[in-house]
Motif scaffolding. Structure first.
Motif, PDB file in Angstrom:
ATOM      1  N   UNK A 242     -32.183  -1.614  -6.584  1.00 39.09           N
ATOM      2  CA  UNK A 242     -32.321  -0.409  -7.360  1.00 39.09           C
ATOM      3  C   UNK A 242     -33.756   0.132  -7.284  1.00 39.09           C
ATOM      4  N   UNK A 243     -34.738  -0.751  -7.318  1.00 35.74           N
ATOM      5  CA  UNK A 243     -36.137  -0.331  -7.238  1.00 35.74           C
ATOM      6  C   UNK A 243     -36.416   0.322  -5.891  1.00 35.74           C
ATOM      7  N   UNK A 244     -35.813  -0.202  -4.835  1.00 37.84           N
ATOM      8  CA  UNK A 244     -36.014   0.369  -3.504  1.00 37.84           C
ATOM      9  C   UNK A 244     -35.465   1.792  -3.405  1.00 37.84           C
ATOM     10  N   UNK A 245     -34.530   2.130  -4.242  1.00 39.52           N
ATOM     11  CA  UNK A 245     -33.968   3.469  -4.252  1.00 39.52           C
ATOM     12  C   UNK A 245     -34.953   4.479  -4.847  1.00 39.52           C
ATOM     13  N   UNK A 246     -35.677   4.089  -5.891  1.00 43.90           N
ATOM     14  CA  UNK A 246     -36.601   4.999  -6.558  1.00 43.90           C
ATOM     15  C   UNK A 246     -38.013   4.976  -5.974  1.00 43.90           C
TER      16      UNK A 246
ATOM     17  N   UNK B 107     -46.222  11.038  -6.363  1.00 40.04           N
ATOM     18  CA  UNK B 107     -47.646  10.700  -6.399  1.00 40.04           C
ATOM     19  C   UNK B 107     -48.383  11.351  -5.239  1.00 40.04           C
ATOM     20  N   UNK B 108     -47.801  11.352  -4.051  1.00 40.25           N
ATOM     21  CA  UNK B 108     -48.430  11.979  -2.884  1.00 40.25           C
ATOM     22  C   UNK B 108     -48.588  13.481  -3.089  1.00 40.25           C
ATOM     23  N   UNK B 109     -47.593  14.130  -3.660  1.00 43.87           N
ATOM     24  CA  UNK B 109     -47.684  15.562  -3.921  1.00 43.87           C
ATOM     25  C   UNK B 109     -48.798  15.875  -4.919  1.00 43.87           C
ATOM     26  N   UNK B 110     -48.893  15.106  -5.990  1.00 42.42           N
ATOM     27  CA  UNK B 110     -49.929  15.352  -6.996  1.00 42.42           C
ATOM     28  C   UNK B 110     -51.322  15.132  -6.408  1.00 42.42           C
ATOM     29  N   UNK B 111     -51.490  14.150  -5.546  1.00 43.42           N
ATOM     30  CA  UNK B 111     -52.788  13.911  -4.898  1.00 43.42           C
ATOM     31  C   UNK B 111     -53.103  15.037  -3.915  1.00 43.42           C
TER      32      UNK B 111
ATOM     33  N   UNK C  44     -39.262   5.548  -2.874  1.00 47.07           N
ATOM     34  CA  UNK C  44     -39.657   6.731  -2.092  1.00 47.07           C
ATOM     35  C   UNK C  44     -39.824   7.985  -2.944  1.00 47.07           C
ATOM     36  N   UNK C  45     -39.037   8.118  -3.982  1.00 45.93           N
ATOM     37  CA  UNK C  45     -39.141   9.277  -4.863  1.00 45.93           C
ATOM     38  C   UNK C  45     -40.464   9.233  -5.631  1.00 45.93           C
TER      39      UNK C  45
END
Length: 71
Positions: free
Chosen positions: A1-5, A13-17, A7-8
């Motif tokens: 389940x963690x692997x599903x979230x 985080x990448x967009x905000x940076x 990338x999101x």
């Protein structure tokens, strides 16, 4: 389940940076000894750029590339 979230979350985080990359490295410091009337002088501790502003607070954009070559 963690692997599903993962990338999101990474994408958010990448967009905000990326969104704030223009000002991210600047650390503006006021230099009241060089104020000119209502213009306030600021110097960036990271890149050494200098800027005057009439608005409240430091400049919102990096001024590193402005000014041209020295004489």
């Amino acid at each position: 389940m963690v692997l599903l979230f993962a990338p999101i979350i990474f994408g958010i985080v990448a967009y905000l940076a990326w969104r704030n990359r223009e000002v991210r490295g600047c650390r503006w410091r006021a230099d009241s000894t060089r104020d000119k009337g209502t213009l306030r002088m600021y110097r960036c501790a990271a890149c050494g750029a200098e800027a005057f502003t009439a608005s409240k607070g430091p400049p919102q954009t990096c001024k590193k590339g402005l000014g041209g070559a020295p004489l």
